[in-house]
Design an enzyme around this catalytic site. Sequence first.
Site, PDB file in Angstrom:
ATOM      1  N   GLU A 140     -10.016  -5.443 -26.608  1.00 44.29           N
ATOM      2  CA  GLU A 140     -10.712  -6.175 -25.539  1.00 44.29           C
ATOM      3  C   GLU A 140     -10.123  -5.877 -24.161  1.00 44.29           C
ATOM      4  OE1 GLU A 140     -10.619 -10.267 -26.900  1.00 44.29           O
ATOM      5  OE2 GLU A 140     -12.424  -9.980 -28.089  1.00 44.29           O
ATOM      6  N   ASP A 150     -14.418 -13.260 -35.884  1.00 45.83           N
ATOM      7  CA  ASP A 150     -13.564 -13.949 -34.916  1.00 45.83           C
ATOM      8  C   ASP A 150     -13.619 -15.458 -35.093  1.00 45.83           C
ATOM      9  OD1 ASP A 150     -11.893 -14.451 -32.828  1.00 45.83           O
ATOM     10  OD2 ASP A 150     -13.310 -13.908 -31.250  1.00 45.83           O
ATOM     11  N   GLU A 158     -11.958 -23.020 -31.028  1.00 44.11           N
ATOM     12  CA  GLU A 158     -12.843 -22.239 -30.169  1.00 44.11           C
ATOM     13  C   GLU A 158     -14.292 -22.231 -30.671  1.00 44.11           C
ATOM     14  OE1 GLU A 158     -11.553 -18.222 -29.581  1.00 44.11           O
ATOM     15  OE2 GLU A 158     -13.329 -17.665 -28.414  1.00 44.11           O
TER      16      GLU A 158
END
Lengths: 641, 641
Positions: A261, A340, A368
Amino acid sequence: MIDAAWLPARAWRAIGSRRIRVTGHGLLVDTVVDELRQACARFGGEVVRGTGGDPCDLEMSLGGDGSLGGEGYELSGDETCTVLRAGQPHGLLYGLFHLLRSDDSPATGVFRPAVPRRMLDHWDNVDVHPVMGQVERGYAGGSLFWRAGEPRRDLARVTAYARLLAACGINAVALNNVNVHATEARLLTDRLGEVAELAGVFRHYGIRTHLAVSFAAPVLHGMSTADPLDRRVRAWWESTTVDVYATIPDFGGYLVKADSEGQPGPFTYGRSHADGANMLADALARHGGVVHWRAFVYNHRQDWRDRGVDRARAAHDHFTPHDGTFRDNVVLQVKHGPLDFQAREPVSPLIAAMPDTRIGVEFQVTQEYTGQQRHVCYLAPMWSELLRGAHGPAVADSAAEFVAVANVGDDPFWTGHPLAQANLYAFGRLAWEPGLDPAALLDEWAGLTFPGAPRRLHDALHAIMDDSWRTYERYTAPLGVGFMVRPGHHYGPDVDGYEYTPWGTYHHADRDGVGVDRTVATGTGCAGLYPKPWAKIYESPDECPDELALFFHHLPYQHVLSSGVTVIQHIYDTHFAGAREAAEMRERWAGLAGTVPPAKYERVRELLDEQVRSAEEWRDQVNTYFFRKSGVPDARGRRIY
Amino acid sequence: MIDAAWLPARAWRAIGSRRIRVTGHGLLVDTVVDELRQACARFGGEVVRGTGGDPCDLEMSLGGDGSLGGEGYELSGDETCTVLRAGQPHGLLYGLFHLLRSDDSPATGVFRPAVPRRMLDHWDNVDVHPVMGQVERGYAGGSLFWRAGEPRRDLARVTAYARLLAACGINAVALNNVNVHATEARLLTDRLGEVAELAGVFRHYGIRTHLAVSFAAPVLHGMSTADPLDRRVRAWWESTTVDVYATIPDFGGYLVKADSEGQPGPFTYGRSHADGANMLADALARHGGVVHWRAFVYNHRQDWRDRGVDRARAAHDHFTPHDGTFRDNVVLQVKHGPLDFQAREPVSPLIAAMPDTRIGVEFQVTQEYTGQQRHVCYLAPMWSELLRGAHGPAVADSAAEFVAVANVGDDPFWTGHPLAQANLYAFGRLAWEPGLDPAALLDEWAGLTFPGAPRRLHDALHAIMDDSWRTYERYTAPLGVGFMVRPGHHYGPDVDGYEYTPWGTYHHADRDGVGVDRTVATGTGCAGLYPKPWAKIYESPDECPDELALFFHHLPYQHVLSSGVTVIQHIYDTHFAGAREAAEMRERWAGLAGTVPPAKYERVRELLDEQVRSAEEWRDQVNTYFFRKSGVPDARGRRIY
């Protein structure tokens, strides 16, 4: 006023009223004695050190034949005297917390952790990041360690935090975000003093301190390259590491997100992940440090048009060729799932595919993708399924250690949502003993957190929390397909939010069906990366567990699942059910007024309002989206917009 | 090096080589004389002031019978002498720029602006806003006026800017963002000196300075209320306004976004928009100031499930009941379309619905929804259609003045994309004379900007720019349905990006059709808000212009448009065509190397690469989205993913 979480004073009543002898010396023995003295001062007990003297009803000592290991302990004794024996001071500390949570009926036996390192990764920034804020994916206020670029130096708070972590078995922390920005890169050098100060606090609770470092640190410190095979670069890391250990003798090591990333890494220099990790490992080895090298590597600039590329394969395809080439003090840190931290994913195919590499499995305590600590979502059942291998290879069979992304901040309840404390507690306990039952862990946590609470509070907590992860799953992305969240902040629904992006997280819904074909026969081949019997099970739409049906298969809306309902009807049914369950949680909580402290009661009440609103939004967006696409009405005629 | 835009030195050659007499006095006459002297110094001409003396070949003077108005002028004369006569100094200034753009063949006649105020609204922040940055919706770098909370004081740059504005006919600017944050609210009081300094520069070019103010300014300055009917609040505004005029005697007035997207307003106190606007108008009236009160009022927390609510009606429904109740010095500032500056919308139904109110029509020169100055999108054809009434009531018939949101910043080319300069130029010129032909305006702008350029540059600019707005429309949201942009930043495609949000901007696509039913018969009734014959035309799916088909109707994919093709085939055809046209623009530009300055050539070349990439992304996302939903293949078999 900071919440006491699972260490309220009252939880110490039974221990604090005893006469206790502690034999042994060392920093952690002193910590144990200090804890006991505080408890006894409050509840009338007494602590004596050294051998001899009057008989005690709790005897704690070091000794034994070494079979207990560095952290293990043995509990024995009878009704008049409990005996806690440990080979090392760490064991005394963990034994003490064992006694605390078992209250007046301690188990007897030998207890050792399943893995030697149970670690929390903080994603805290030193500076406030313009997008991510003080804590990346933090839903509990600011950092405990930094505020707006400066150390907070609230060491009393950090001490309280270290106690909580020790009490659930955590023995390592990484202080800062794996996305290491320029300021944070200085923690390794100019700002090492701030790290040392925090390490000094954690050390008192048997916790070693690690740092996330930038692979480009040499360049950020003025060198022209960070090539891991460059002699000067290696020398820079060696000398920097010498300085780190001169300041923090028990420093844990480096955590690295490289070539991921946008973070820098060895690819820039045409080197491999093994080259990169091993260079750092060589610098750390003689000091006893380790490298945690994250396997979260994939192409985040993927073309959505190209269905041949599969992010779910990426970590596997990047790392398996390097099995056996990493140094012994490298831990390859792998997210539990191939994507993820979704509410439902299969286990990552990488975890069982590198037998000659030390694998650390990474969980995400910070929610998250599971409600961001605004939703009740007790994650232990999910982790337990993964550890046990409910729908795939058992994570516990391959993991050499466990890591989790932390969920705390400077919020008075530590975790934003007071009930999210249970996730942090349960992670620590499962990392120690992966076979623990999530419901029993909830009992433990609730017993400590709400000492003396009426039975109906415990019943209600089970009713609200036990199944809350599956409730969350029901009203969000169906059947393992994942995502469908708002891009960026990842809260709330947006079914197509990532569908046409470069991030590799797609659902491929069209008017006929939905899901990603990851079979070997016609798809990306991801299913074939798993060991027997799972490769075969996942490959077949009829054998694949319903939970993962759309992760591995693109299925027609009228495909009948193992459960007997069609894909489209499953979507409708679960979304109506999930939202209804959220409303039921709220009702149950409303009945608890008076049984929990008012501030905590009120915080949870407010958050449940938001959870109900959000669950209804998820229900309606997902149902409407699939109704508009499929044209199939709900068999039960419920309202779809 | 700052680009000279449409005032390069070379454009002054013809004027600067003349012998010129200027008669008259005053600040703007001095400005005219200064301009002429600079030009003559460069090109050998001469400027004389006052009457008498040798004959000149350009005579500029004040006088006449007043029929020219405050800004008009008359051009006359013959081949040996041009005569420019104006009633007021403003007219001399505009006449001068007229001569400049007409080069050596000036028209003769009388010229007056269609409306007395032609205004630019800057959305500049004083502080850097954490989300919006220094300039909200700014795509040309930072603000010309402020940087990171401090005034820039680059008055040379502001002077150059004021010249450019005067040269295209702008006579008013609002300096700061209509979303007025705490720091910016102080411009009215503590920081008025910064405003005065800028007003001093603009004054030299006939431009009056306005400020965007917070309706809550009294509260931000310590009062307990901002109720417009409260005596103390009225007194606060009166005394504050006295102070403003003591410092800036020609101050223009206040611009207010009230009760809109979270900005404070009179609703807080149970008062109406008229109450709020009139209070400010009363404070300004005796100083000659005006209130621009924005009509951009709608429910931005709409429930997407509720199809009875229609944002396209909101401004109309809020304001028409107040027609005739606003003070004479209130301008109701209405966005040209009922939604928000989309590439294609009908005209706002409010514009023709308040005959007893002074309406200012707001355009958006900054390309928020039209390519953000990364795409070539010459907007004059769109504005011209709206002004003329190509597909609805003519805006020019109802507008008392014209306003536009500015597109400049501290970028060396002023507007980020060098070709976006043409939009600023064209807005000013159309505001002066709404009947101007967009292609002729492009000639004017290109003639000034690229003096002496070869014919093929002009041909290429026409080929690239004339139809660029329609090209942009083709590859973005189809048939007037709007949006389909990424939420937040609004760049690039996300078909469902706003579909399930509270923002009121939906397309209602399902597997059978797409579009919003705004008919009276079965929809929200928005079509019925228009005057004859438009209400009837819009109501009928067969009579409604194709351009607006999906704005007013939810149509089956197989519905045949007036053009003879189905809705779905139209979507495919236009998206393939639009992306191809973007590629053709790039090819044409590639042929221009050497005909434009290298830096400008290179900037446009890079941006065209991005435009082609983005246009292909739009094409593929939109086509794939509708193919997945409709299941209808492209009749021409082109690639849809």
